[in-house]
Enzyme design. Structure first.
Site, short mmCIF file in Angstrom:
data_model
loop_
_atom_site.label_atom_id
_atom_site.label_comp_id
_atom_site.label_asym_id
_atom_site.label_seq_id
_atom_site.Cartn_x
_atom_site.Cartn_y
_atom_site.Cartn_z
N GLN A 90 4.16 -1.93 4.53
CA GLN A 90 3.12 -2.91 4.32
C GLN A 90 1.78 -2.27 3.98
OE1 GLN A 90 1.62 -4.28 8.55
NE2 GLN A 90 3.85 -3.93 8.64
N HIS A 92 -2.71 -3.62 3.82
CA HIS A 92 -3.69 -4.65 4.15
C HIS A 92 -4.81 -4.62 3.12
CE1 HIS A 92 -1.45 -4.82 7.82
NE2 HIS A 92 -1.85 -3.64 8.23
N GLU A 127 -6.82 -0.76 10.83
CA GLU A 127 -6.22 -0.60 12.16
C GLU A 127 -6.13 0.87 12.54
OE1 GLU A 127 -1.47 -0.80 11.33
OE2 GLU A 127 -2.57 -2.64 10.91
N HIS A 254 2.09 1.76 4.86
CA HIS A 254 2.51 2.37 6.12
C HIS A 254 3.63 1.58 6.76
CE1 HIS A 254 -0.57 -0.63 7.18
NE2 HIS A 254 0.04 -0.73 8.36
N ARG A 273 3.79 -7.20 2.30
CA ARG A 273 4.98 -6.39 2.54
C ARG A 273 5.69 -6.09 1.23
NH1 ARG A 273 4.61 -10.40 6.37
NH2 ARG A 273 4.44 -9.68 8.53
#
Length: 385
Positions: A90, A92, A127, A254, A273
């Site tokens: 995936q 972001h 993240e 990642h 994804r």
């Protein structure tokens, strides 16, 4: 309210989770089912509760007192991950991409809960994960020559065009072209040959995987026929020991593969994804979002000061502090910012509230500086900046 508030977290039973990690680490009840993520925060999809009241509701009643200048809600979400199987491959979006994508799907009338929805909010989702146990995953693109070497080690002719592109074209251009080709329908036969070579099954000229390919062989066994298996060969494999951390910025592909870690992220649910999953994949949109710059994983080196370890990634939404508490040595928790404290071992006392393993507390922004004592390990989530 100015005192620390005990949080009741939400456990997410995703299929890739471990049925034993949380019970073994924190003494929480085993359910016999996978327990993948422990959420602590005010995410609308699964807010923690205080005495049965959602933290989102408490913050909405007093945004300034609870969240301070970070408001109107919390800018971060704290989790513990218990990874027993691969997560989806995936990426972001950036803040700008998230705003545009969310607005586009809102205008098109795609319901927020639709499985085909890509943007569930208008926010980015950087993240960071800090290992509690040995932890490993895939993170960012390898240098093209390294990826070519790995593909060549499969010893099958089907990877030849990918190897040639990786060795002949500029790095970002080569990775983009090969990544997109690997995900496309036209590469189904090549992906099948890769999968056979990885798992040691008979293949035209193929043999069993070399040692450096073992982690990719595990992916091939877990997700037979998935385009993400071949694409994963382009990514760095990173291992973390307890206390080590990595940061994942926008566009970095990642997939976490195994271990237990504390994760902190922006309070968003935007995930695109491309593989290792049965969920919705929007490959054209993902290709717009992915950053094809090859780079080693972004390790976050903590600053250390007498049992206090500060993790400060390049994100405005969050920072993380680990306190290794010893009996008789008092620390302080600063006032003026909304914080979540999580005890991962031993015990801690913050402002008179005692936390044991797996227990957490919310400290509102209007709380004063508080004493922190005990004997154990405590992670403290707070806004970045």
């Amino acid at each position: 309210m100015t005192a620390p508030m005990r949080l009741a977290p939400v456990i997410q039973p995703y299929a890739w989770g471990s049925p034993t990690a949380f019970p073994e680490l924190f003494g929480t009840p085993a359910t016999g089912e996978p327990q993948a993520e422990m959420w602590m925060g005010a995410h609308p999809a699964a807010p923690s509760t205080v005495g049965g009241v959602p933290l989102t509701e408490l913050i909405a009643r007093d945004p300034l007192g609870m969240a301070g200048a970070s408001g109107p809600g919390l800018p971060y979400l704290l989790k513990v991950l218990a990874v027993a199987g691969p997560l989806s491959l995936q990426v972001h979006p950036t803040a700008e991409q998230a705003r545009a994508g969310f607005a586009r799907e809102e205008a098109a009338g795609v319901p927020i809960g639709d499985p085909a929805r890509t943007y569930r909010d208008p926010f980015p989702k950087p993240e960071m994960v800090c290992a509690l146990t040995p932890f490993h995953g895939l993170c960012g693109f390898r240098a093209p020559d390294e990826a070519a070497d790995l593909l060549e080690s499969l010893d099958i002719p089907e990877t030849g065009r990918w190897v040639e592109t990786l060795r002949a074209r500029p790095a970002g251009e080569a990775l983009r072209e090969v990544f997109q080709d690997m995900l496309g329908d036209a590469s189904k036969d090549a992906r099948e040959a890769v999968e056979h070579a990885l798992t040691g099954a008979p293949s035209r000229g193929g043999s069993g995987p070399a040692g450096g390919l073992a982690v990719y062989a595990e992916l091939a066994r877990a997700y037979p026929g998935d385009p993400g298996v071949a694409a994963a060969l382009l990514l760095n494999h990173v291992r973390l020991q307890p206390g080590e951390a990595i940061f994942l910025g926008a566009g970095v592909p990642h997939a976490y593969l195994g271990g237990v870690g504390v994760e902190i992220m922006a309070n968003s649910d935007n995930v695109l994804r491309c593989g290792l999953t049965g969920k919705h994949r929007d490959v054209p949109e993902l290709m717009r979002i992915v950053d094809f710059t090859p780079a080693p994983p972004h390790r976050v080196r903590p600053s250390a000061d007498d049992g206090r370890h500060g993790y400060h990634p390049p994100a405005t939404q969050f920072a993380l502090v680990r306190h290794d508490l010893t009996e008789g040595a008092a620390r302080t928790v600063q006032g003026g910012v909304p914080q979540i404290l999580l005890c991962t071992g031993g015990h801690a006392v913050v402002g008179g509230l005692t936390l044991g393993p797996g227990e957490s507390a919310f400290v509102p922004a209007n709380a004063p500086e508080l004493p922190l004592t005990g004997e154990g390990t405590v992670f403290r989530a707070l806004p970045g900046g």
